[in-house]
Design a protein around this motif. Structure first.
Motif, PDB file in Angstrom:
ATOM      1  N   ILE A 227      25.069   3.763  41.277  1.00  0.00           N
ATOM      2  CA  ILE A 227      24.494   3.166  40.072  1.00  0.00           C
ATOM      3  C   ILE A 227      23.379   2.199  40.468  1.00  0.00           C
ATOM      4  N   SER A 228      22.285   2.249  39.734  1.00  0.00           N
ATOM      5  CA  SER A 228      21.210   1.263  39.950  1.00  0.00           C
ATOM      6  C   SER A 228      20.761   0.789  38.576  1.00  0.00           C
ATOM      7  N   ARG A 229      20.487  -0.508  38.502  1.00  0.00           N
ATOM      8  CA  ARG A 229      20.256  -1.091  37.171  1.00  0.00           C
ATOM      9  C   ARG A 229      19.176  -2.156  37.192  1.00  0.00           C
ATOM     10  N   GLY A 232      18.863  -4.797  30.936  1.00  0.00           N
ATOM     11  CA  GLY A 232      18.096  -4.971  29.711  1.00  0.00           C
ATOM     12  C   GLY A 232      17.026  -3.919  29.523  1.00  0.00           C
ATOM     13  N   SER A 233      16.724  -3.180  30.604  1.00  0.00           N
ATOM     14  CA  SER A 233      15.652  -2.185  30.531  1.00  0.00           C
ATOM     15  C   SER A 233      16.191  -0.773  30.763  1.00  0.00           C
ATOM     16  N   ARG A 234      16.674  -0.515  32.014  1.00  0.00           N
ATOM     17  CA  ARG A 234      17.105   0.863  32.321  1.00  0.00           C
ATOM     18  C   ARG A 234      18.169   0.872  33.428  1.00  0.00           C
ATOM     19  N   VAL A 264      25.021   2.178  25.190  1.00  0.00           N
ATOM     20  CA  VAL A 264      23.649   1.696  24.951  1.00  0.00           C
ATOM     21  C   VAL A 264      23.658   0.594  23.884  1.00  0.00           C
ATOM     22  N   ASN A 265      24.442   0.793  22.832  1.00  0.00           N
ATOM     23  CA  ASN A 265      24.533  -0.214  21.771  1.00  0.00           C
ATOM     24  C   ASN A 265      25.133  -1.515  22.288  1.00  0.00           C
ATOM     25  N   GLU A 266      26.170  -1.383  23.125  1.00  0.00           N
ATOM     26  CA  GLU A 266      26.792  -2.591  23.706  1.00  0.00           C
ATOM     27  C   GLU A 266      25.796  -3.344  24.580  1.00  0.00           C
ATOM     28  N   LEU A 317       5.029   9.670  34.968  1.00  0.00           N
ATOM     29  CA  LEU A 317       6.411   9.710  34.501  1.00  0.00           C
ATOM     30  C   LEU A 317       7.381   9.511  35.672  1.00  0.00           C
ATOM     31  N   ALA A 318       7.058  10.153  36.792  1.00  0.00           N
ATOM     32  CA  ALA A 318       7.920  10.045  37.981  1.00  0.00           C
ATOM     33  C   ALA A 318       7.940   8.625  38.529  1.00  0.00           C
ATOM     34  N   ILE A 319       6.786   7.991  38.537  1.00  0.00           N
ATOM     35  CA  ILE A 319       6.706   6.612  39.048  1.00  0.00           C
ATOM     36  C   ILE A 319       7.301   5.644  38.024  1.00  0.00           C
ATOM     37  N   GLY A 320       7.007   5.904  36.765  1.00  0.00           N
ATOM     38  CA  GLY A 320       7.554   5.067  35.691  1.00  0.00           C
ATOM     39  C   GLY A 320       6.706   3.833  35.432  1.00  0.00           C
ATOM     40  N   LYS A 321       6.996   3.188  34.314  1.00  0.00           N
ATOM     41  CA  LYS A 321       6.263   1.988  33.934  1.00  0.00           C
ATOM     42  C   LYS A 321       6.505   0.902  34.978  1.00  0.00           C
ATOM     43  N   GLU A 322       5.411   0.396  35.537  1.00  0.00           N
ATOM     44  CA  GLU A 322       5.461  -0.631  36.597  1.00  0.00           C
ATOM     45  C   GLU A 322       6.339  -0.190  37.775  1.00  0.00           C
ATOM     46  N   GLY A 323       6.399   1.140  37.995  1.00  0.00           N
ATOM     47  CA  GLY A 323       7.127   1.682  39.160  1.00  0.00           C
ATOM     48  C   GLY A 323       8.632   1.724  38.991  1.00  0.00           C
ATOM     49  N   GLN A 324       9.110   1.502  37.742  1.00  0.00           N
ATOM     50  CA  GLN A 324      10.558   1.366  37.534  1.00  0.00           C
ATOM     51  C   GLN A 324      11.345   2.629  37.864  1.00  0.00           C
TER      52      GLN A 324
END
Length: 350
Positions: A227-229, A232-234, A264-266, A317-324
């Protein structure tokens, strides 16, 4: 001193109702009464207090040495007096002389009350600590009380926990009476009761929420392997099924996304990517970069690094927003991932 059957009856009741040993309470009373004797006799080194376990009678004894001539009446007794009370003892022997003061009943009653109250508090604190210590590294539901500076006070039922600023999700705000799920980081025993630190950002919070929501995860049919987190974002989780008839991703998503949506709601809208785990690092990395499509993966296992080629239109898309996306995929797989588009790969000769 005369018996105090009421004391013994009260201690028996406490033992039954509070599960606090009567013997522990009586020993604590005897010790506190020895300390009280210091005020009366000037010293308590040679004093012993005995509470009769059946009648509650309290007696105070002084250990004194039998001597020819008394130099210190606190620690010595003359052979003439000793022969009247202890006919079998002789000079040099140590005897226990009863020295119970006249007003000792009142002192004993006060001390008994103090000791019982203190021991009950200690025991209740210990029970509370054990109750919440068993929840360490688990998820609990709390009710928001108030903000204390930048920290949030959360009521967990019998005690309050502290959600520190560091363990809060950036941009998440609470109102009093909000019910929220929290990961219990640490439970410390203090004189004021258990001190509990909780978290909303810990990756294990997501894992525990899946265990609570997904029966197959709880019973071990589906395993959360990694798991990686970014709270608040993803979050990305890699899952594996120990039963070939059970689709691990499908089990976690649920019918029409019901299970994952509840989580997701929690987490107040945090996005969750669920991917299939693989022992093959190349497949795992390809899955981890989802939702981006991958053309090729080249893995260097000793270096724990990988080169990934994606279609030109999928690079961002692969890199993601700000590399996320790439950052979370790297953490999920444990590999350093270098992503290039097909055009870039051709230019540098990958």
């Amino acid at each position: 001193m005369n018996g105090n059957k009421e004391l013994i009856d009260a201690l028996n009741q406490i033992e039954r109702e509070k599960d606090i040993s009567k013997e522990i309470l009586l020993e604590a009373m005897e010790n506190s009464l020895v300390a009280a004797c210091k005020n009366h006799f000037g010293k308590a080194d040679n004093i012993k207090v005995n509470i009769n376990r059946e009648t509650g009678a309290v007696n105070v004894y002084a250990e004194r040495e039998i001597v020819e001539t008394v130099a210190d009446p606190v620690t010595q007794i003359s052979v003439v007096e000793a022969r009247l009370k202890f006919p079998r003892n002789d000079i040099g022997d140590i005897v226990n002389v009863e020295v119970t003061p006249k007003n000792f009943g009142r002192i004993a009653a006060q001390k008994a009350k103090q000791v019982v109250v203190q021991k009950i508090r200690e025991e209740e604190r210990k029970v509370l600590y054990n109750q919440y210590y068993s929840k360490e590294k688990d998820v609990v539901t709390g009710i928001v009380q108030r903000y204390v500076g930048n920290n949030v006070s959360i009521n967990l039922g019998k005690v309050d926990a502290v959600l520190t600023e560091n363990e809060q999700v950036k941009g998440e705000h609470f109102r009093p009476t909000d019910r929220i799920k929290l990961y219990v980081l640490e439970v410390k025993d203090t004189t004021k009761g258990p001190k509990i630190t909780v978290s909303r950002t810990h990756p294990e919070l997501v894992k525990r929420l899946f265990e609570a929501e997904v029966a197959e995860v709880k019973d071990g049919t589906v395993e959360i392997k990694s798991i990686s987190r970014e709270a608040g974002s993803r979050t990305k989780i890699a899952v594996h099924s120990n039963n070939s008839d059970v689709d691990p991703v499908g089990a976690c998503v649920g019918i029409n996304g019901a299970r994952v949506n509840a989580i997701v709601n929690e987490l107040r809208g945090e996005k969750i990517d669920i991917i299939n785990w693989s022992e093959d690092p190349a497949i795992l990395i390809e899955n981890a970069l989802s939702p981006a499509k991958v053309v090729a993966v080249s893995v260097d296992e000793p270096e724990k690094s990988a080169r990934v080629i994606v279609p030109d239109y999928q690079l961002s898309l692969a890199i993601g927003k700000e590399g996320q996306n790439a950052r979370l995929a790297a953490r999920l797989t444990g590999f350093k991932i270098d992503i290039k588009s097909e055009t870039q790969a051709d230019e540098i000769g990958w």
